[in-house]
Design a protein around this motif. Structure first.
Motif, PDB file in Angstrom:
ATOM      1  N   ARG A  19     -65.450  28.223 -13.871  1.00 14.41           N
ATOM      2  CA  ARG A  19     -66.063  29.454 -13.365  1.00 14.41           C
ATOM      3  C   ARG A  19     -67.564  29.273 -13.166  1.00 14.41           C
ATOM      4  N   GLU A  20     -68.209  28.564 -14.069  1.00 13.95           N
ATOM      5  CA  GLU A  20     -69.632  28.297 -13.878  1.00 13.95           C
ATOM      6  C   GLU A  20     -69.847  27.374 -12.678  1.00 13.95           C
ATOM      7  N   PHE A  21     -68.958  26.399 -12.509  1.00 16.38           N
ATOM      8  CA  PHE A  21     -69.015  25.511 -11.345  1.00 16.38           C
ATOM      9  C   PHE A  21     -68.915  26.306 -10.050  1.00 16.38           C
ATOM     10  N   LEU A  22     -67.958  27.227  -9.981  1.00 16.62           N
ATOM     11  CA  LEU A  22     -67.760  28.020  -8.769  1.00 16.62           C
ATOM     12  C   LEU A  22     -68.903  29.003  -8.555  1.00 16.62           C
ATOM     13  N   ALA A  23     -69.467  29.547  -9.652  1.00 15.80           N
ATOM     14  CA  ALA A  23     -70.604  30.466  -9.525  1.00 15.80           C
ATOM     15  C   ALA A  23     -71.820  29.738  -8.952  1.00 15.80           C
ATOM     16  N   LEU A  24     -72.084  28.536  -9.443  1.00 11.76           N
ATOM     17  CA  LEU A  24     -73.206  27.753  -8.924  1.00 11.76           C
ATOM     18  C   LEU A  24     -73.000  27.394  -7.455  1.00 11.76           C
ATOM     19  N   LEU A  25     -71.765  27.056  -7.115  1.00 15.36           N
ATOM     20  CA  LEU A  25     -71.462  26.696  -5.731  1.00 15.36           C
ATOM     21  C   LEU A  25     -71.591  27.909  -4.819  1.00 15.36           C
ATOM     22  N   ALA A  26     -71.117  29.069  -5.280  1.00 19.60           N
ATOM     23  CA  ALA A  26     -71.212  30.295  -4.474  1.00 19.60           C
ATOM     24  C   ALA A  26     -72.667  30.662  -4.217  1.00 19.60           C
ATOM     25  N   ILE A  27     -73.520  30.502  -5.207  1.00 15.62           N
ATOM     26  CA  ILE A  27     -74.953  30.802  -5.035  1.00 15.62           C
ATOM     27  C   ILE A  27     -75.576  29.851  -4.025  1.00 15.62           C
ATOM     28  N   ARG A  28     -75.223  28.562  -4.118  1.00 20.86           N
ATOM     29  CA  ARG A  28     -75.809  27.594  -3.192  1.00 20.86           C
ATOM     30  C   ARG A  28     -75.353  27.825  -1.758  1.00 20.86           C
ATOM     31  N   LEU A  29     -74.094  28.267  -1.588  1.00 18.86           N
ATOM     32  CA  LEU A  29     -73.558  28.505  -0.249  1.00 18.86           C
ATOM     33  C   LEU A  29     -73.831  29.916   0.270  1.00 18.86           C
ATOM     34  N   GLY A  30     -74.417  30.759  -0.576  1.00 17.54           N
ATOM     35  CA  GLY A  30     -74.717  32.122  -0.149  1.00 17.54           C
ATOM     36  C   GLY A  30     -73.500  33.032  -0.129  1.00 17.54           C
ATOM     37  N   LYS A  31     -72.476  32.715  -0.899  1.00 18.57           N
ATOM     38  CA  LYS A  31     -71.268  33.544  -0.972  1.00 18.57           C
ATOM     39  C   LYS A  31     -71.434  34.534  -2.127  1.00 18.57           C
ATOM     40  N   ASN A  75     -71.418  38.710  -3.598  1.00 22.34           N
ATOM     41  CA  ASN A  75     -70.979  40.098  -3.457  1.00 22.34           C
ATOM     42  C   ASN A  75     -72.178  41.023  -3.578  1.00 22.34           C
ATOM     43  N   LYS A  76     -71.924  42.318  -3.534  1.00 20.72           N
ATOM     44  CA  LYS A  76     -73.007  43.290  -3.691  1.00 20.72           C
ATOM     45  C   LYS A  76     -73.681  43.109  -5.042  1.00 20.72           C
ATOM     46  N   GLY A  77     -75.002  43.219  -5.034  1.00 21.63           N
ATOM     47  CA  GLY A  77     -75.753  43.028  -6.266  1.00 21.63           C
ATOM     48  C   GLY A  77     -76.048  41.578  -6.571  1.00 21.63           C
ATOM     49  N   GLY A  78     -75.737  40.685  -5.623  1.00 20.07           N
ATOM     50  CA  GLY A  78     -76.014  39.265  -5.823  1.00 20.07           C
ATOM     51  C   GLY A  78     -75.055  38.554  -6.752  1.00 20.07           C
ATOM     52  N   ILE A  79     -73.875  39.159  -6.981  1.00 20.67           N
ATOM     53  CA  ILE A  79     -72.883  38.537  -7.870  1.00 20.67           C
ATOM     54  C   ILE A  79     -72.149  37.436  -7.107  1.00 20.67           C
ATOM     55  N   PRO A  80     -72.080  36.228  -7.658  1.00 20.40           N
ATOM     56  CA  PRO A  80     -71.400  35.116  -6.959  1.00 20.40           C
ATOM     57  C   PRO A  80     -69.925  35.425  -6.704  1.00 20.40           C
ATOM     58  N   ASN A  81     -69.477  35.169  -5.494  1.00 22.88           N
ATOM     59  CA  ASN A  81     -68.066  35.363  -5.140  1.00 22.88           C
ATOM     60  C   ASN A  81     -67.327  34.060  -5.439  1.00 22.88           C
ATOM     61  N   VAL A  82     -66.800  33.964  -6.650  1.00 24.94           N
ATOM     62  CA  VAL A  82     -66.169  32.719  -7.095  1.00 24.94           C
ATOM     63  C   VAL A  82     -64.863  32.449  -6.345  1.00 24.94           C
ATOM     64  N   ASN A  83     -64.194  33.510  -5.877  1.00 27.86           N
ATOM     65  CA  ASN A  83     -62.937  33.320  -5.154  1.00 27.86           C
ATOM     66  C   ASN A  83     -63.161  32.641  -3.808  1.00 27.86           C
ATOM     67  N   LYS A  84     -64.215  33.054  -3.094  1.00 26.04           N
ATOM     68  CA  LYS A  84     -64.535  32.411  -1.822  1.00 26.04           C
ATOM     69  C   LYS A  84     -64.954  30.959  -2.043  1.00 26.04           C
TER      70      LYS A  84
END
Length: 430
Positions: free
Chosen positions: A283-295, A297-306
């Motif tokens: 989950r931390e891996f996906l959160a970091l990746l979502a932030i880097r890719l700009g994925k 949600n509202k409020g700047g929450i990383p979209n780990v599913n995408k």
């Protein structure tokens, strides 16, 4: 029809067989492997089309994914082909060789040729309808651009192999060549590469081919395309995604599948590949990746599913360039005898195409830090027999019901005898 204790037991056993059969063929009730159609129907359709290909073909080409040949191999399919007749021949095609290091391709060729004739190939992935390219350049003129292109490599070598078989067997008519394997291993792409046009529908997702398709290659060779092999036992979506035989959009839990990928890959390599910092879990891996890719949600929450679906797409498309090592010891299956190995090798005359094979292998990249070494997921049982329906299971042994019937008077007599024994055992002797 009289009913007694024995008939009730027999009916209960039949219902149990029906339940166990449903549990085996429909374990998760998910449409992920077959595009939304019931799995039982998909299995029956595959069996019907698979039998058509095996019965009609003189030669069967089993297509393996070069990234994990062991995990994409179908032992039940091989057994079915060998048991269909002594005149049928089987060869293995190691497809997608451009995604793995050269040393690894050579190791797998050496391992697999202990059992069946094996050829390396890179099927064309060009999008136009006609004039699909086949590379026949000398090794001195091959460039990085050609290596990274969508051109086919090894098609001429495969054609020579099939012509060798025609000559050795003395065929005067056209031979039928069946192409089988797991979904998304590139069966239809190989046929299109040989034909040099889009004769068969292809796609990046599994399950594109639904019926047997016939393609006349030339006056000597006719190709038979088949649907992808269906898994016989219930396996999780994780097992399916690691074999690249599942549609990503139908996965109920992408994060679980990514967790399996993350656990199999080297952490430092993943960090370099996706340009992220150290992480503790998936989950931390996906959160970091979502932030880097700009994925986000509202409020700047990383979209780990995408982010998870992006990783899965990278896995199945080859952007994560993983590969597996062959086993250290060659464990030849029981159905492959020394006589079969000798007969198959002689029929195809592998040695005559070795110079062409070396040219193809010389186009491949050597091992680098971009290649991920992972453990093979190993072979999995597949469907090669038509699953029995509920009516067939319930009707099994019905013809023997009368033989096990017991007259009601006999049942009462047995009950009285049993009661007498119970009373006697409970009697206290003074």
């Amino acid at each position: 029809k009289k009913r007694n204790l024995d008939t009730l037991v027999q009916e209960a056993l039949k219902k149990q067989r029906v339940f166990e059969n449903k549990k085996t063929t429909q374990p998760n009730d998910t449409p992920s492997q077959n595009g939304g159609k019931p799995l039982e129907n998909s299995m029956k359709l595959f069996y019907k089309e698979f039998r058509k290909v095996v019965d009609k073909a003189d030669v069967i080409l089993e297509v393996l994914d070069a990234r994990d040949p062991l995990g994409s191999r179908c032992h039940e399919v091989e057994q079915s082909v060998l048991s269909s007749g002594t005149n049928k021949k089987l060869a293995l095609l190691l497809n997608k060789i451009d995604l793995v290091p050269r040393e690894n391709v050579e190791a797998w060729l050496k391992y697999l040729r202990n059992e069946f004739p094996t050829l390396p190939i890179k099927a064309s992935t060009q999008s136009q309808m006609d004039n699909l390219s086949q590379s026949k350049l000398d090794i001195s003129s091959i460039s990085d651009e050609l290596y990274r292109s969508s051109h086919c490599l090894g098609a001429a070598k495969l054609m020579n192999l099939l012509r060798n078989y025609c000559r050795s067997e003395g065929f005067k008519m056209a031979i039928n060549v069946g192409v089988v394997g797991f979904p998304n291993t590139g069966k239809s792409s190989i046929i299109n590469s040989l034909k040099r046009c889009k004769s068969c529908n292809v796609g990046a997702t599994p399950g594109v081919t639904r019926m047997m398709q016939e393609v006349q290659l030339d006056k000597h060779i006719k190709l038979l395309d088949s649907p992808g092999v269906v898994m016989a036992q219930g396996k999780s979506d994780v097992a399916q995604i690691l074999r690249n035989v599942v549609k990503i959009d139908t996965l109920p839990d992408s994060i679980e599948a990514v967790d399996a990928i993350v656990n199999r890959c080297n952490k430092e390599q993943l960090m370099l590949h996706y340009n992220i910092v150290d992480y503790q879990d998936v989950r931390e891996f996906l959160a970091l990746l979502a932030i880097r890719l700009g994925k986000l949600n509202k409020g700047g929450i990383p979209n780990v599913n995408k982010a998870a679906r992006i990783v899965l797409q990278d896995w199945v498309s080859g952007k994560i360039t993983y590969y597996t090592h062959p086993p250290e010891q060659s464990d030849v299956p029981a159905y492959v005898s020394a006589e079969i190995v000798t007969t198959m090798s002689k029929a195809f005359d592998i040695e005559s195409i070795k110079p062409q094979e070396i040219q193809v292998l010389d186009t491949l990249k050597k091992k680098s830090c971009k290649h991920f070494l992972v453990d093979s997921v190993g072979p999995i049982p597949t469907l090669t027999q038509e699953p029995l329906s509920e009516d067939e299971l319930m009707s099994d042994d019905d013809g023997n019901d009368e033989n096990i019937m017991i007259d009601n008077d006999e049942v009462e007599a047995m009950d009285e005898e049993a009661d007498g024994k119970i009373e006697l055992s409970n009697t206290t002797i003074i």
